[in-house]
Design a protein around this motif. Structure first.
Motif, short mmCIF file in Angstrom:
data_model
loop_
_atom_site.label_atom_id
_atom_site.label_comp_id
_atom_site.label_asym_id
_atom_site.label_seq_id
_atom_site.Cartn_x
_atom_site.Cartn_y
_atom_site.Cartn_z
N LEU A 144 28.54 40.33 38.59
CA LEU A 144 29.87 41.77 38.87
C LEU A 144 30.04 41.10 40.50
O LEU A 144 29.34 41.01 41.21
CB LEU A 144 29.67 42.90 38.77
N ASP A 145 31.65 40.71 40.31
CA ASP A 145 32.05 40.38 41.33
C ASP A 145 32.22 41.77 42.57
O ASP A 145 32.20 42.66 41.64
CB ASP A 145 33.71 39.35 41.66
N PRO A 146 31.95 41.77 43.66
CA PRO A 146 32.24 42.41 44.34
C PRO A 146 33.00 43.71 44.62
O PRO A 146 33.30 44.78 45.15
CB PRO A 146 31.04 41.96 45.56
N ALA B 298 35.70 42.78 33.63
CA ALA B 298 35.53 43.42 35.02
C ALA B 298 35.50 42.03 35.76
O ALA B 298 34.89 41.26 34.72
CB ALA B 298 34.07 43.99 35.20
N SER B 299 35.88 41.77 36.76
CA SER B 299 35.52 40.87 37.84
C SER B 299 34.19 40.04 37.92
O SER B 299 33.83 41.11 38.15
CB SER B 299 36.36 41.08 38.72
N GLY B 300 34.09 39.48 37.46
CA GLY B 300 33.02 38.61 37.12
C GLY B 300 32.64 37.26 36.67
O GLY B 300 33.64 36.48 36.10
N THR B 301 31.38 36.75 36.10
CA THR B 301 30.89 35.65 35.61
C THR B 301 29.79 35.88 34.33
O THR B 301 29.07 36.28 34.70
CB THR B 301 30.98 34.80 35.83
N VAL B 302 30.37 35.36 33.65
CA VAL B 302 28.80 35.46 32.52
C VAL B 302 28.83 34.15 32.06
O VAL B 302 29.62 33.32 31.76
CB VAL B 302 29.61 36.40 31.17
N ASN B 303 27.66 33.76 31.02
CA ASN B 303 27.31 32.84 30.82
C ASN B 303 26.72 32.53 29.65
O ASN B 303 25.61 33.66 29.70
CB ASN B 303 27.50 31.67 31.62
N ALA B 304 26.20 31.43 28.75
CA ALA B 304 25.01 31.81 27.77
C ALA B 304 25.25 30.37 26.77
O ALA B 304 25.60 29.71 27.45
CB ALA B 304 26.46 32.94 26.17
N GLU B 305 24.11 30.35 25.99
CA GLU B 305 23.49 29.80 25.57
C GLU B 305 24.33 29.82 24.54
O GLU B 305 24.03 30.44 23.64
CB GLU B 305 22.04 29.22 25.49
N VAL B 306 25.22 28.56 23.61
CA VAL B 306 26.38 28.90 22.53
C VAL B 306 25.47 27.44 21.73
O VAL B 306 26.36 26.45 22.60
CB VAL B 306 27.25 28.97 22.42
N ALA B 307 25.10 27.87 20.77
CA ALA B 307 25.52 25.97 19.86
C ALA B 307 24.19 25.45 20.65
O ALA B 307 24.74 24.35 20.62
CB ALA B 307 25.65 25.79 19.03
#
Lengths: 665, 665
Positions: free
Chosen positions: A50-52, A451-460
């Motif tokens: 989450l960005d502050p 929300a301002s922020g970043t998400v990442n994931a492993e997809v395929a």
């Protein structure tokens, strides 16, 4: 281009089709194991940030900087740490506080672990964790038992008062702290303490042991999580056993009857949420956890049925649970008094926990909707702007001349409570808040909270990353940029909240047709890095009405905008105006959203978006009862200013109300 | 001829002009002494009689035949008598019940005394009195102390927990029993027991003694009555001292704060009723008693001010007090939830006590009005038709799917309670009910409650007598016959209840102009024996509305007729109709009063007058909250049948409501 959201009535039943994520070295608060029947997979703490600058980020930062240190201070001051020292034989101090005071230590430890898992933290927090973990190890008895009250004050009573003792409840919070400390790598040592105690529980309460349950559920979800961490099946089996032993009257009648602690009917047969709301919701969390791990669809169905009873008949418009002060309990159907709402902070936190679990289990948007409602309007109001004062109970109305009796009925947030369950509970939720933003699945990434922020994931098998920029919940525009993608198509799923009737989607600036299905817009493509998606959710002011069976708010509306419920505060009324005499004017429904925060100068509470709406002040004479219709005199017009409910009580302790009576002509 | 009643806003201030009745050998529950500043004089028990055919007479007879024997049985069964045997050293039985269990014995004794004072009674009741008085004498300690709990269980705690112990509360009920036994001549011996204890109190708590008060007021009114009986001034002085020691924080904070037991502010300065409603009202009774005996107008003014706060801002339409279950307490102003009304039976009884005292003190009709409202709609509902089951709490709404937790929230009347304060309290009120019908004054006789019966009094030195025949409260016609008169003129004053807008008066068949002044018609003449007066009070069905600040019943009306509040019961709805979906139809306000009792065949509850009124059944979909006005579908018309609230729950335990939502078109 505006798309009408399709009705979200049919669930996405992904059960069985899910391939749960393998147990990672790092995981969040709920991490379904390899054999679980979860529809969606949570991200690990390092996969979401989450960005502050955003509201959720601000909350998380305030939690780290203010709430968590405040909790640690108060654990020392109130004697919780001293109790453990006495249990370790290192102090003669008298036991202080509630007999379940250890649980506040455990919850604070859990919060510290989530916090330190994503940020370096300061030395003080790290020291707190190290010192407390070591202290817990020393306070643990030779056989694994760990509970300062029953070690110091009442050793002869150990295990003898299951209806009352909270021993398994405290054990549960210890296990959850250990799970957090292990998943974040902050203190793997605590797992050994937890496992020694858990092994004792298996020995005592397991298949060949005594048939007992705890008056305060919590051990069930905690044992399931400990199983997820360790893969040790007896923990899961014991959780399931505790669930299945309920409803047999093992706890006795007690002061409020067996429904108070959900022991009146087997959990699989329950059709109504009953009794103490926090207990009911913690039990529900355990039902879902055991349900997905054991592939037990009967348990999951029962949990969803209970959720429906709660949300369709016994939940406040804020997402809060608990209508009664006397037994901190659910009331009858539609019994939802605004002024006497108990709406315990811990119940709201538990609702977030339950909804997240049900979302993972089923993929149904309704759980994400409910989680969002509870987070913004039932959890957030409990914390003061400075992060150091808290509501225990969150009423939807504070009357002029309010009569308080006891801490839980205080008209203002208090720094601490003699039963201090709520503050550290807030801390552990806020510290892990980034974990509730999004999920992954084989086919892509699902965004649930904006929300301002970043998400990442492993997809395929490949890493994908999405950056979010938004002023949500103040504005409905969310800009997403795919900053890492793969060469194969995957689906970015964006939740369209149930409150939203219209929205637009643009990809790289161009409008796209993107009908929501089952509550989500699903955008499938090969996402080139740098691709932008702009989701613009319409956010008009809404006048919300309640089911006519809710007698308490007949003839009233609640103002809402986006995910936020609003309220009127005395602070915004002309001097001398009694809030109870204010009416919403249906003939002058002009509604505007005004941004006028910084120039109001009311001190700590920054209010980015207020609502102005036409109202009037009525006068109705003195008599309490009269024969015949009573015509309210036309009254003086005025412009009402509503503020987000979660910010109430920061400028003054004055009267407040969420439900506003509509003037009758 | 119909007279409009004049407004009853200005009080008849008769203080100072009164010449109180000399202490008679026989007196009722409240007997102001020779020096009291009372405006009206109570009759003695032998000066008023209720016919067993009228409703009040039926209640008194049921009390004698059913409730009182039931109470005596249960005192034995529940262990209250056994506790006293143990205190007398005659039993080793473990203490049973609440630590203030003696008070139930004392209240039952008081009830038995009133009953035996006016009727021969049966041998069993007389034996109960004799045996119990003797037992109390044996259980009394050498120094006069008498309390089985602190004698048997916790002798070291004697006088050490004033906030909690109820020791003075129990003493007060003992004194009231002794006063009743002496005034009726049933058992003068009990006075000696009471005085030994009272003398101990004077020694310990008197002018040179410790400064302490009791957490549960009651001793104040009891000491004033004991003073009235004995003329022993130190008792009155101690009562006054206990009043004046309140508000100094002597009781500490306790669980609910000092306002819970009215220790937050000096009683003379209090402007709001607070906390535990029974405690507040017992304290008010003591304030009035001490006020009139000591000529202390500041105390009386404070009592009237508190009454105004209670009745104008915190009293249910039934006359019940207490909005909160948690602390059995008053809420904030206008906080009057129907479904969560606590409305404790003992508080309603206390309200009758307080209003009677204020009526005697001031002569103001508003107190008689309030006494009548509470008697019919807050006390009477607590008793089952058979007189052997009781409500502790008297909610104004029972929902479909009601969630009960604990005895006080039971959906049906129970035979007894673990805290059995209410049943014997009902018994003592009902046994002395004839004492509340009328008062005397130098200039004549005042009738406050209408019931078939006979009242006589000494007016200007001569005996006068009036017979009343009426079907009140079912019909508004009251026939009075002067059966003994004097040769000098005197005034027969007849109360015109506040609910009555129109009435006629005939004397010996001829209409007379008889404008009500300050709530009473005053007919002055030389009354020849045989003269008849017929007062005919119009009794239309009224639709009562509440002040708009009462959020809980917005958009609702309560049906009332005469002094009776009505309610809807599930038993009168077509099968499958949910009570919460029923609306009063404002377009079809046809209202009739139907007498159809005996041919309904519903068992024990005979309902002489029901109300039929047009209604409809709405349907509103499932969603708990929705955006925008929710139009209720027109719905199926039906004729609603309302029954007197005091009779509810005798035919079934089903849902019930006093406040009926009015359909919005």
């Amino acid at each position: 281009m505006t798309e009408q959201k399709l009705s979200d009535t049919s669930p996405v039943d992904l059960r069985g089709s899910a391939e749960p994520a393998a147990l990672r070295g790092s995981a969040g608060p709920v991490a379904p194991g390899p054999g679980a029947t979860a529809a969606l997979w949570p991200l690990s703490p390092d996969q979401a940030r989450l960005d502050p600058g955003g509201l959720l980020g601000q909350w998380q930062r305030r939690n780290a900087e203010d709430t968590l240190p405040h909790c640690v201070d108060n654990l020392h001051r109130a004697g919780n740490i001293g109790n453990l020292r006495a249990a370790a034989g290192e102090s003669d101090a008298a036991f202080a506080g509630m007999w379940f005071a250890d649980s506040d230590v455990h919850k604070t430890l859990e919060a510290a672990a989530w916090e330190l898992g994503t940020s370096p933290g300061d030395g003080a927090l790290r020291s707190f964790v190290e010192d407390t973990v070591a202290l817990l190890a020393r306070a643990q008895q030779a056989d694994g038992y760990l509970n300062s009250y029953f070690t110091v004050v009442a050793p002869d009573e150990r295990w003898r008062k299951p209806d009352w003792s909270h021993e398994l409840y405290c054990a549960g919070h210890l296990f959850q702290a250990a799970v957090a400390a292990a998943r974040t790598g902050v203190s793997p040592a605590l797992v050994a303490v937890a496992r020694r105690f858990a092994d004792l529980l298996v020995e005592r309460f397991g298949p060949d042991g005594v048939e007992e349950v705890c008056g305060h559920p919590e051990i069930e979800t905690a044992l399931a999580e400990l199983y997820r961490l360790t893969g040790h099946r007896p923990y899961l089996d014991l959780a399931r056993r505790f669930l299945d032993l309920r409803g047999r009257g093992l706890l006795g009648h007690g002061r409020f009857g067996p429904a108070y602690y959900q022991d009146h009917v087997p959990v699989r047969e329950a059709r109504e949420v009953t009794g103490h709301a926090v207990r009911q919701l913690y039990l529900l969390a355990g039902m879902v956890d055991v349900g997905v791990e054991a592939g037990d669809h009967v348990l999951l169905d029962a949990a969803e049925r209970l959720w429906e009873d709660a949300v369709h008949r016994r939940t406040y418009v804020t997402g809060a649970h608990g209508s009664r002060h006397r037994d901190e309990a659910y009331g009858g159907p539609y019994e939802l008094p605004a002024d006497r709402a108990y709406a315990e902070t811990c119940a709201a936190i538990a609702s977030v926990h339950v909804n997240w679990r049900l979302l993972l289990a089923t993929g149904r948007a309704r759980y994400a909707d409910e989680m969002e409602r509870a987070l913004y309007n039932a959890v957030a109001p409990a914390v003061s702007s400075d992060g150091r004062r808290f509501f225990y109970s969150n009423p939807l109305q504070l009357r002029t001349g309010h009569a308080s009796s006891g801490e839980e009925e205080a008209a203002r947030r208090l720094p601490w409570y003699s039963c201090a369950c709520c503050p550290p509970n807030i801390a552990r939720l806020m510290a892990s808040l980034h974990g509730y933003l999004a999920t992954a699945h084989d086919d892509g990434l699902q965004i649930h909270l904006y929300a301002s922020g970043t998400v990442n994931a492993e997809v395929a098998g490949a890493a994908v990353q999405v950056d979010m920029r938004t002023e949500y919940p103040w504005q409905g525009r969310i800009e997403l940029t795919v900053t890492a993608g793969t060469a194969v198509p995957w689906t970015l799923a964006l939740r369209v909240p149930a409150w939203c009737d219209a929205y637009t989607v643009r990809i790289d600036g161009g409008p796209v047709m993107a009908p929501a299905r089952d509550g989500y817009i699903r955008l499938t493509r090969v996402w080139a890095p740098g691709t932008t998606v702009v989701l613009d959710l319409d956010m008009p002011v809404r006048q919300v009405t309640a089911h006519p069976r809710v007698d308490a708010v007949r003839g009233c509306v609640a103002l809402a905008r986006g995910p936020l419920v609003y309220c009127l505060e005395q602070a915004d009324l002309p001097p001398g105006t009694v809030l109870e005499d204010v009416r919403l004017d249906p003939a002058a429904p002009a509604v505007t959203a005004a941004s006028a925060a910084s120039d109001r100068g009311e001190g700590p509470a920054d209010i980015p978006v207020m609502i102005n709406i036409g109202g009037l002040v009525t006068q109705a004479g003195d008599s309490l009862y009269a024969t015949g219709r009573r015509r309210e005199r036309p009254g003086t017009p005025l412009t009402l200013t509503a503020v987000p409910y979660f910010l109430w009580g920061n400028r003054s302790e004055g009267p407040m109300r969420v439900w506003i009576p509509v003037a009758t002509e």
